[in-house]
Each structure stands twice: as structure tokens, then as C-alpha cells.
Design a protein around this motif. Structure first.
Motif, PDB file in Angstrom:
ATOM      1  N   PHE A 139       0.827  -1.207   0.000  1.00 35.48           N
ATOM      2  CA  PHE A 139       0.000   0.000   0.000  1.00 35.48           C
ATOM      3  C   PHE A 139       0.860   1.255   0.000  1.00 35.48           C
ATOM      4  O   PHE A 139       0.358   2.338  -0.288  1.00 35.48           O
ATOM      5  N   ALA A 140       2.168   1.115   0.367  1.00 36.04           N
ATOM      6  CA  ALA A 140       3.044   2.285   0.326  1.00 36.04           C
ATOM      7  C   ALA A 140       3.048   2.904  -1.063  1.00 36.04           C
ATOM      8  O   ALA A 140       3.230   4.121  -1.203  1.00 36.04           O
ATOM      9  N   ILE A 141       2.833   2.079  -2.095  1.00 39.36           N
ATOM     10  CA  ILE A 141       2.803   2.644  -3.446  1.00 39.36           C
ATOM     11  C   ILE A 141       1.434   3.236  -3.753  1.00 39.36           C
ATOM     12  O   ILE A 141       1.295   4.071  -4.632  1.00 39.36           O
ATOM     13  N   MET A 142       0.395   2.827  -2.988  1.00 39.09           N
ATOM     14  CA  MET A 142      -0.956   3.307  -3.346  1.00 39.09           C
ATOM     15  C   MET A 142      -1.152   4.773  -3.059  1.00 39.09           C
ATOM     16  O   MET A 142      -1.831   5.474  -3.801  1.00 39.09           O
ATOM     17  N   THR A 143      -0.557   5.277  -1.961  1.00 38.75           N
ATOM     18  CA  THR A 143      -0.643   6.721  -1.729  1.00 38.75           C
ATOM     19  C   THR A 143       0.058   7.465  -2.864  1.00 38.75           C
ATOM     20  O   THR A 143      -0.343   8.561  -3.218  1.00 38.75           O
ATOM     21  N   LYS A 144       1.094   6.803  -3.426  1.00 41.47           N
ATOM     22  CA  LYS A 144       1.823   7.459  -4.518  1.00 41.47           C
ATOM     23  C   LYS A 144       0.997   7.502  -5.793  1.00 41.47           C
ATOM     24  O   LYS A 144       1.280   8.313  -6.682  1.00 41.47           O
ATOM     25  N   VAL A 145       0.018   6.601  -5.917  1.00 47.10           N
ATOM     26  CA  VAL A 145      -0.874   6.692  -7.078  1.00 47.10           C
ATOM     27  C   VAL A 145      -1.609   8.030  -7.039  1.00 47.10           C
ATOM     28  O   VAL A 145      -1.767   8.702  -8.060  1.00 47.10           O
ATOM     29  N   GLY A 146      -2.038   8.430  -5.823  1.00 48.86           N
ATOM     30  CA  GLY A 146      -2.685   9.734  -5.690  1.00 48.86           C
ATOM     31  C   GLY A 146      -1.738  10.857  -6.059  1.00 48.86           C
ATOM     32  O   GLY A 146      -2.094  11.773  -6.811  1.00 48.86           O
ATOM     33  N   ALA A 147      -0.488  10.772  -5.564  1.00 47.59           N
ATOM     34  CA  ALA A 147       0.487  11.820  -5.870  1.00 47.59           C
ATOM     35  C   ALA A 147       0.767  11.859  -7.366  1.00 47.59           C
ATOM     36  O   ALA A 147       0.825  12.937  -7.975  1.00 47.59           O
ATOM     37  N   TYR A 148       0.910  10.668  -7.973  1.00 48.68           N
ATOM     38  CA  TYR A 148       1.155  10.605  -9.416  1.00 48.68           C
ATOM     39  C   TYR A 148       0.004  11.262 -10.183  1.00 48.68           C
ATOM     40  O   TYR A 148       0.227  12.027 -11.119  1.00 48.68           O
ATOM     41  N   SER A 149      -1.237  10.954  -9.772  1.00 46.44           N
ATOM     42  CA  SER A 149      -2.380  11.513 -10.494  1.00 46.44           C
ATOM     43  C   SER A 149      -2.390  13.033 -10.377  1.00 46.44           C
ATOM     44  O   SER A 149      -2.714  13.729 -11.340  1.00 46.44           O
ATOM     45  N   ILE A 150      -2.038  13.535  -9.183  1.00 48.76           N
ATOM     46  CA  ILE A 150      -2.011  14.992  -9.046  1.00 48.76           C
ATOM     47  C   ILE A 150      -0.946  15.574  -9.958  1.00 48.76           C
ATOM     48  O   ILE A 150      -1.186  16.554 -10.670  1.00 48.76           O
TER      49      ILE A 150
END
Lengths: 517, 116
Positions: free
Chosen positions: A246-257
Motif C-alpha cells: 500500500f506504500a505505493i498506493m498513496t503514490k498513485v494519488g500523488a502521481y495523479s495529481i
């Protein structure tokens, strides 16, 4: 048009049902298939990342329908780096899950793991906002299953919170997509960035609402204050390998932003100015502060790590919110670092749980394998708190440097430095309570502890943590080349003409659409 | 008709948000269902309201309904249907495990939890 770029999505999508159907009762075969799939994913991602190092943009049209009508999969430097990071992280997490026998405590771990990878990789590769929603749902529905893997009272309760919060997030996402479509008539990101110029300057209400709603959705994923409430209990209660993934899942949000707010709604666009370029930075600074305070206040190690994830996402968002190439480059460097550091810390907290039956930050007698676990915790804490010599320090330095001579520079420097100090204190307290003072009490005092539930973690589990740590060291040693590359990535993000022309002007079925007047 | 559709969406959303804020499993699931109904209608009308017009382009036609939101709403319905089923199962499991259907953390369990 190369077909390879869709392979990272297709491979786990086919492997997961195959695991369910053919290897349901054989954990050994599941493990082999799953690891082989992830190794193949690493090879694919590395090859794709290698192909776009020259700044070219790969694309794939599903069914060969031309861009604004059909769905496109696009790979540029940023997407391919993120998929490489995801698949490398997935390999070590998977090895840990096998080594610590987590995958055998419930059913269908490997199938859900592959579906989760499919969703994450798809979200990084898609070039279409609605498709992004669909991949978000794929990764979420797999994560619901993984989150409550192995069951248990506290985990199920945290799982309900997690699912409900994300369902509300998905509903918001749909509202945002509906308003964007109503205003512009397209959901393709490249096409949107073109059509935004045609929005009537007097009628920008709809598109402004849509931009803010979309930012809210991504902020929920990225756990930005005040939308971070779901993260601490979900990540703390999730099985450790799942939390590490899940550490990468928060980064999905950052990537989308990063993707949407540099290409579709850059701060220069008048229609949406004065929104995210103004409010993202204060919110990010508050997340950073809340994360640090949570690290200091946590009473359990898994909560401590979860709050440090909130803090590190705050740091990433501070760098993104500067909306300069320098800031984005720093953010991308820090994203890689914080993914690895968070994964290490989640796995270490699981090693502690296996060693002594709980993760309370209290003085208890020493556990088995304490030296190695303590060393990993020490290294992970140094990385996460941002002390030299590891990459957290370099990342923080890059963010501070990018914030230099920007507005609010005083605030950024003050909060970044203070929160680093607070999290150093928090990590030091946790480390000394759990590992150091353990030697000050008598060993046989073990009657009230629940015995560790399964066998000791194998050498594979320690190897997986060690592998992640080796990656972190490599990320530090090769900081120069990596930062050069993220700078190029940021340059590509701020010059999206190549991306847009590749997506929109490559001919396909139904190409040459009528231009909007 | 615009007024009717808009107020229906508003009413569904308001009822959904009210129910979600009740913080017990059953009302929250009902509230989320209402919210997804609201968003489905919202997506449907994002291609503008048209009556009696076909969604397929022909040379002889001058007025047609936008087919894309219809495709989008179909996807959204399927996903929200599946999600509701999942959350009912997980919620039921959590309730049967702990004899308690509160969504928020109870104060004695996790003192450091950042739940609202």
C-alpha cells in the motif's frame, strides 16, 4: 505502435484468474506463479522504462480507435518509472509474504495481489481520466480483499472503514468526471488540456468545481490532511506485506495529481487559477506537521509507521505544490525514497510483531533476532526521518532547495525542519523503548504475552527487507543520476506538447476528428 | 425537466450524505447506495438532457443523444453494484466478529486512531 506497453496490465490480469482457477489448493504453485509473474513484470517495466529514456512517448490504442474516442495507454518517463518502482517493490513484498507465511493465512492472497498490481500499473499507464477511475476501482477492490486478508476483529473493523471511505472517494471521483465531461465534452487527458483553452472565461464555475473535486479525490488517495483519516488505522491493521504494498498506493494519488495538474490544469490556466496552486501547499504543510506529531504520539509501532507515511506524503505534496520543474523533480526523487522507506518500516514492524507477539511501544523482554531487526529499524527510521546519510536526507534537501526563493519559503523551511526534528525524536523514542531498553528487564517475564502465531520468519523474509534496504542505499548512492533523470521527467511534464501530439495526432480508426470551434 | 432532474440528484445526495454521517454500518451502506444512484443520474445527464433522440449517428439526423455518458454510467453502475456487495459482506463479517456495528473507532480500543 508497440503492443508491449499494455503487457504490464495484461500479464497480472491473466495470471490472477489462472491462479484462482488452476492453483487454488496448491500454495506452492501459487507462490511460483506469482513470483514468476512479478519477475516478468520487472523485466517488462525495465524494458519499457529503457525505451523512453530518450524522452519519446509510447502509446497504445485499444482497438486502434483514435485518441479522443478510443482509450489510450501512454508511457512516458514518469509512467514507466512508476511501473518499474511498483514491480520492484512488489517482488520484495511478495518474497516477504512468502518468507513470513502471511500468504498462507487466508485464501487467494496471490490472486488478489496480482489484481492489485494490475490496477496500480493500469493507473500509472492510462491516458484517460475515466480509465483512471476504472483502474482505481480495480486496485481498490483488490485492496479490500488484501486488507482483510487473514481476518480478525480489529482488521475487519478497519477494513469496513477503509472500504466505506474509498467508496465515498469513488463517488466523488464520478461527480468530478461528470462535471468535467459536461464542461468540456472529453475525458482524454491530452484532449482535455487542449479543450480547456476553449472554456468561456466568464463561465468557469463548472470547470473550477470539477478541478477541485478531482483534487479532493486524489488527495484522499494521497492521504493529504484533512482527508488522511482513513490511512492510520487501515495501514496499521492491514497485514504487513499488504501495508508495504500500500506504500505505493498513496503514490498513485500523488502521481495523479502530478499528471493532471501539470498537464490538464497547470497553474497558468486562467480558468482554474487561484485554487490548487494556492491551497495545496498549506494543506501539504499541515499534513507534514500532523504526520510528525502522530509519529511522536503513537503508542504502537504500526501506527507510528502509518503516521510517518502521512508525513512523507506531506513532504511529497509540498514539493509538488510548488509547481515548478525543480519542485516536481524533487518530489519524484522523494516518492521513490518514501515508497521504499515506508515498505521497509512496515515489514520491520511485522518482524517485531512476530518476534514478541505485539507492537506496543513498551519495554518488554528482548525478542528473537533482535539485533538484525533493530538494525533494519534503525536504518529505516534514519531514512524516513531524513537524516544523513540515506536518501531521505537528500530528498529533503532537494525539496528545501526547490522551495528556496518561492513564496511561503519561510513556512516551508520552518515546518520541514521542525517536523524532521519531531519525527527523529519519535523514532528514537520508539527504537529505544522496543530494542534498547529491552535488555534492562528480566528475560523470563513472558507469561502474559500471546505466543507468536506462526513459525519464525524465514531467511527469505529478512532477505526481502535487506533487498529493499539495498535498493534504498542504491537510491542514495546513485542520487545524482536519479535526480538528473527526474529533472528530465519534470521537464517533459512541463512541456507536454510531445505527449499531446503523440496521443492526438497519431492516425487510427476515426482519426481527424472535427476541431472544436 | 432540468429542474426535476437536478433536484432529484440534490435530494438523493443530501439523503445519502445524511445517512453516511450516521456512522452505523446499515445506514452508511444505504447512504452510499443513495449517493451512487445520485452520481449515476448525474453522469447520465452530463451529456445534456435529450428526449427521444437516438444515440447512434446517422447522416439524416440532426439531433442525437450523447452515447458516451451512457457507456460511462453503465460502467459506474456495475462497479458500484459490486462494491456494495463487497462492503455488505465485509460489514457483516465485522459485525459478527465484534457484535458492534459502529463504523468509527471506539475510544477504548485505539486511543491514537485519528478517526473523526
Amino acid at each position: 505502435m508497440s503492443h508491449w506497453i499494455i503487457a504490464p496490465i495484461i500479464l497480472p490480469a491473466l495470471l490472477a484468474p489462472f491462479i484462482v482457477l488452476a492453483a487454488r489448493y496448491h500454495i506452492g504453485i501459487q507462490r511460483v506463479l506469482s513470483v514468476a509473474g512479478v519477475v516478468a513484470l520487472i523485466a517488462l517495466s525495465a524494458a519499457l522504462a529503457w525505451q523512453v529514456t530518450d524522452g519519446s512517448v509510447m502509446y497504445y490504442r485499444l482497438g486502434d480507435w483514435a485518441a479522443p474516442f478510443g482509450i489510450v495507454i501512454v508511457g512516458d518517463r514518469l509512467s514507466t518509472m512508476m511501473i518499474l518502482l511498483t514491480s520492484v517493490l512488489a517482488l520484495f513484498v511478495l518474497l516477504y509474504a512468502i518468507g513470513s507465511n502471511w500468504d498462507n493465512r487466508g485464501r487467494h492472497f496471490h490472486a488478489l495481489f496480482q489484481f492489485q498490481l494490475m490496477g496500480i500499473l493500469g493507473a500509472f499507464l492510462t491516458g484517460d481520466l475515466f480509465n483512471l477511475f476504472v483502474f482505481f476501482e480495480v486496485l481498490l477492490i483488490a485492496s479490500y480483499g488484501l486488507m482483510i486478508h487473514a481476518g480478525g476483529k480489529a482488521r475487519l473493523r478497519a477494513g469496513v472503514q477503509y472500504v466505506l471511505f474509498n467508496l465515498i472517494g469513488s463517488t466523488l471521483f464520478l461527480f468530478a468526471l461528470g462535471s468535467i465531461y459536461a464542461e468540456t465534452g472529453t475525458l482524454n487527458m491530452a484532449d482535455l488540456s487542449q479543450r480547456l483553452a476553449f472554456v468561456d472565461p466568464a463561465e468557469t464555475v463548472g470547470i473550477r468545481v470539477a478541478a477541485v473535486l478531482l483534487l479532493l479525490v486524489f488527495a484522499i488517495k494521497a492521504a493529504l490532511v484533512p482527508l488522511h483519516f482513513w490511512l492510520p488505522s487501515s495501514y496499521a491493521e492491514a497485514p504487513a506485506p499488504v501495508a508495504a504494498l500500500f506504500a505505493i498506493m498513496t503514490k498513485v494519488g500523488a502521481y495523479s495529481i502530478i499528471r493532471v495538474y501539470t498537464m490538464v490544469f497547470p497553474p497558468e490556466v486562467d480558468a482554474t487559477s487561484g485554487l490548487h496552486d494556492l491551497w495545496l501547499l498549506p494543506a501539504a504543510l499541515v499534513s507534514l506537521a500532523i504526520g510528525a506529531i502522530g509519529v511522536l504520539a503513537a503508542r504502537k509501532m504500526d501506527r507510528l509507521v502509518a503516521y510517518s507515511v502521512v508525513g512523507s506524503m506531506g513532504m511529497v505534496m509540498v514539493a509538488i505544490a510548488l509547481f515548478t520543474p525543480q519542485g516536481i523533480a524533487a518530489a519524484l526523487y522523494y516518492i521513490v525514497h518514501s515508497t521504499l522507506a515506508a515498505a521497509i518500516l512496515f515489514l520491520v514492524s511485522d518482524l517485531v510483531r512476530i518476534g514478541r507477539g505485539n507492537v506496543d511501544l513498551t519495554v518488554q523482554s528482548p525478542m528473537a533476532g533482535t539485533y538484525l531487526t533493530a538494525a533494519f529499524f534503525f536504518a529505516g527510521a534514519i531514512a524516513m526521518a531524513g537524516l544523513p546519510p540515506l536518501s531521505g536526507f537528500l530528498g529533503k534537501l532537494l525539496v528545501l532547495d526547490a522551495a528556496f526563493d518561492r513564496p511561503l519559503m519561510v513556512w516551508v523551511w520552518a515546518i520541514v525542519l521542525t517536523s524532521s526534528l519531531i519525527s527523529v525524536v519519535g523514532f528514537a523514542r520508539a527504537g529505544s523503548l522496543v530494542f534498547w531498553k529491552a535488555h534492562s528487564i528480566d528475560p523470563p517475564d513472558q507469561d502474559d504475552q500471546s505466543a507468536p502465531d506462526t513459525a519464525r520468519p524465514g531467511i527469505l523474509a529478512y532477505g526481502a527487507v535487506g533487498g529493499l534496504f539495498a535498493l534504498l542505499v542504491a537510491h542514495t548512492v546513485f542520487a545524482g543520476p536519479v535526480h538528473d533523470y527526474t529533472t528530465k521527467m519534470a521537464g517533459q511534464l512541463f512541456q507536454p506538447d510531445e505527449y499531446i501530439s503523440v496521443v492526438l495526432e497519431t492516425p487510427g480508426k476515426l482519426s481527424k476528428p472535427k476541431e472544436t470551434q | 425537466m432540468e429542474f426535476l432532474v437536478a433536484s432529484a440528484i440534490g435530494l438523493l445526495t443530501a439523503a445519502g450524505i445524511y445517512l453516511v454521517l450516521r456512522l452505523r454500518t446499515f445506514p452508511v451502506i444505504l447512504g452510499i447506495s443513495l449517493l451512487t444512484y445520485a452520481v449515476n443520474v448525474f453522469l447520465f445527464v452530463s451529456g445534456r438532457l435529450t428526449v427521444g433522440a437516438p444515440p447512434v449517428l446517422r447522416d439524416t439526423l440532426t439531433s442525437y443523444a450523447d452515447p458516451l455518458p451512457q457507456a460511462l454510467v453503465l460502467t459506474a453502475i456495475v462497479i458500484s453494484f459490486g462494491m456494495t456487495a463487497v462492503v455488505v459482506m465485509i460489514g457483516l463479517g465485522a459485525f459478527l466478529n465484534s457484535e458492534d456495528d459502529h463504523i468509527d473507532d471506539q475510544p477504548d480500543e485505539t486511543p491514537t486512531g485519528g478517526q473523526p
